[in-house]
Design a protein around this motif. Sequence first.
Motif, PDB file in Angstrom:
ATOM      1  N   UNK A   1     119.462 121.376   2.120  1.00 36.48           N
ATOM      2  CA  UNK A   1     118.087 120.885   2.055  1.00 36.48           C
ATOM      3  C   UNK A   1     117.985 119.689   3.002  1.00 36.48           C
ATOM      4  N   UNK A   2     117.057 119.781   3.956  1.00 40.48           N
ATOM      5  CA  UNK A   2     116.873 118.753   4.973  1.00 40.48           C
ATOM      6  C   UNK A   2     115.524 118.077   4.787  1.00 40.48           C
ATOM      7  N   UNK A   3     115.529 116.753   4.853  1.00 44.49           N
ATOM      8  CA  UNK A   3     114.297 115.955   4.861  1.00 44.49           C
ATOM      9  C   UNK A   3     114.414 114.947   5.999  1.00 44.49           C
ATOM     10  N   UNK A   4     113.456 114.940   6.906  1.00 43.73           N
ATOM     11  CA  UNK A   4     113.381 113.961   7.984  1.00 43.73           C
ATOM     12  C   UNK A   4     112.057 113.235   7.788  1.00 43.73           C
ATOM     13  N   UNK A   5     112.139 111.902   7.641  1.00 37.83           N
ATOM     14  CA  UNK A   5     110.925 111.165   7.286  1.00 37.83           C
ATOM     15  C   UNK A   5     110.747 109.907   8.130  1.00 37.83           C
ATOM     16  N   UNK A   6     109.509 109.650   8.477  1.00 37.70           N
ATOM     17  CA  UNK A   6     109.082 108.390   9.072  1.00 37.70           C
ATOM     18  C   UNK A   6     107.573 108.307   8.869  1.00 37.70           C
ATOM     19  N   UNK A   7     106.977 107.223   9.341  1.00 42.92           N
ATOM     20  CA  UNK A   7     105.523 107.102   9.229  1.00 42.92           C
ATOM     21  C   UNK A   7     104.819 108.150  10.081  1.00 42.92           C
ATOM     22  N   UNK A   8     105.452 108.552  11.194  1.00 39.26           N
ATOM     23  CA  UNK A   8     104.824 109.467  12.145  1.00 39.26           C
ATOM     24  C   UNK A   8     105.261 110.927  12.016  1.00 39.26           C
ATOM     25  N   UNK A   9     106.471 111.146  11.501  1.00 42.08           N
ATOM     26  CA  UNK A   9     107.061 112.485  11.532  1.00 42.08           C
ATOM     27  C   UNK A   9     107.634 112.852  10.177  1.00 42.08           C
ATOM     28  N   UNK A  10     107.411 114.106   9.781  1.00 42.78           N
ATOM     29  CA  UNK A  10     108.042 114.643   8.576  1.00 42.78           C
ATOM     30  C   UNK A  10     108.509 116.064   8.872  1.00 42.78           C
ATOM     31  N   UNK A  11     109.789 116.305   8.602  1.00 45.60           N
ATOM     32  CA  UNK A  11     110.356 117.642   8.742  1.00 45.60           C
ATOM     33  C   UNK A  11     111.044 117.958   7.424  1.00 45.60           C
ATOM     34  N   UNK A  12     110.788 119.147   6.910  1.00 46.99           N
ATOM     35  CA  UNK A  12     111.480 119.611   5.709  1.00 46.99           C
ATOM     36  C   UNK A  12     111.980 121.019   6.007  1.00 46.99           C
ATOM     37  N   UNK A  13     113.211 121.294   5.597  1.00 49.63           N
ATOM     38  CA  UNK A  13     113.779 122.612   5.871  1.00 49.63           C
ATOM     39  C   UNK A  13     114.803 122.974   4.816  1.00 49.63           C
ATOM     40  N   UNK A  14     115.020 124.272   4.681  1.00 47.40           N
ATOM     41  CA  UNK A  14     116.080 124.811   3.839  1.00 47.40           C
ATOM     42  C   UNK A  14     116.866 125.773   4.720  1.00 47.40           C
ATOM     43  N   UNK A  15     118.188 125.628   4.705  1.00 48.40           N
ATOM     44  CA  UNK A  15     119.050 126.459   5.541  1.00 48.40           C
ATOM     45  C   UNK A  15     120.307 126.842   4.763  1.00 48.40           C
ATOM     46  N   UNK A  16     121.060 127.758   5.328  1.00 48.37           N
ATOM     47  CA  UNK A  16     122.312 128.184   4.692  1.00 48.37           C
ATOM     48  C   UNK A  16     123.458 127.235   5.025  1.00 48.37           C
ATOM     49  N   UNK A  17     123.408 126.609   6.231  1.00 49.21           N
ATOM     50  CA  UNK A  17     124.518 125.751   6.652  1.00 49.21           C
ATOM     51  C   UNK A  17     124.041 124.705   7.642  1.00 49.21           C
ATOM     52  N   UNK A  18     124.865 123.661   7.805  1.00 49.44           N
ATOM     53  CA  UNK A  18     124.641 122.660   8.850  1.00 49.44           C
ATOM     54  C   UNK A  18     125.974 122.423   9.554  1.00 49.44           C
ATOM     55  N   UNK A  19     125.921 122.445  10.882  1.00 50.92           N
ATOM     56  CA  UNK A  19     127.098 122.276  11.717  1.00 50.92           C
ATOM     57  C   UNK A  19     126.814 121.196  12.750  1.00 50.92           C
ATOM     58  N   UNK A  20     127.812 120.385  13.042  1.00 53.87           N
ATOM     59  CA  UNK A  20     127.686 119.412  14.122  1.00 53.87           C
ATOM     60  C   UNK A  20     128.017 120.181  15.394  1.00 53.87           C
ATOM     61  N   UNK A  21     126.995 120.562  16.144  1.00 54.76           N
ATOM     62  CA  UNK A  21     127.210 121.437  17.298  1.00 54.76           C
ATOM     63  C   UNK A  21     127.529 120.671  18.569  1.00 54.76           C
TER      64      UNK A  21
END
Length: 142
Positions: A100-120
């Motif tokens: 579960x991903x949440x990216x938050x600021x006053x200007x930007x919001x991103x929410x996502x659900x994924x199976x995995x996260x990798x440092x690419x």
Amino acid sequence: MGWIDAATNPQGIMEIFGDDTPPLVGVSLHEVIVGRDGPTLRLRLDLPTYPASPPVKWKRGGFNTVQVELLFGGLTELSLRGVSTHMLVDVDIEANRGIILQVKSEMVNVAAVAASVTISRMEAYLDSERESVSVEDVRDKP
């Protein structure tokens, strides 16, 4: 559990930062890329601190910023609201029956659900607008 614990490949970050892996708070978000293959979501961002003992190559380069690209695979949900030319955000990554991903600021919001996260990708560069900030500098502040 921090963001690094959710990643499938934390070894590279852990080798460079040790036990002082920075939280994803006040990070500069450069890119959000959505790909249909997978489907995937990529976030490219600057970590808020620089390692106390960076690799020799980074020292020689006079670098002061570590940039990572996080790849979220098996994306099942995505919401994006807002955009800016200078996005300082807080990123929360939680492993709970998927990622579960949440990216938050006053200007930007991103929410996502994924199976995995990798440092690419992980690299260092010299950001002329940023002072050198090491993990030790942040730890010593009140």
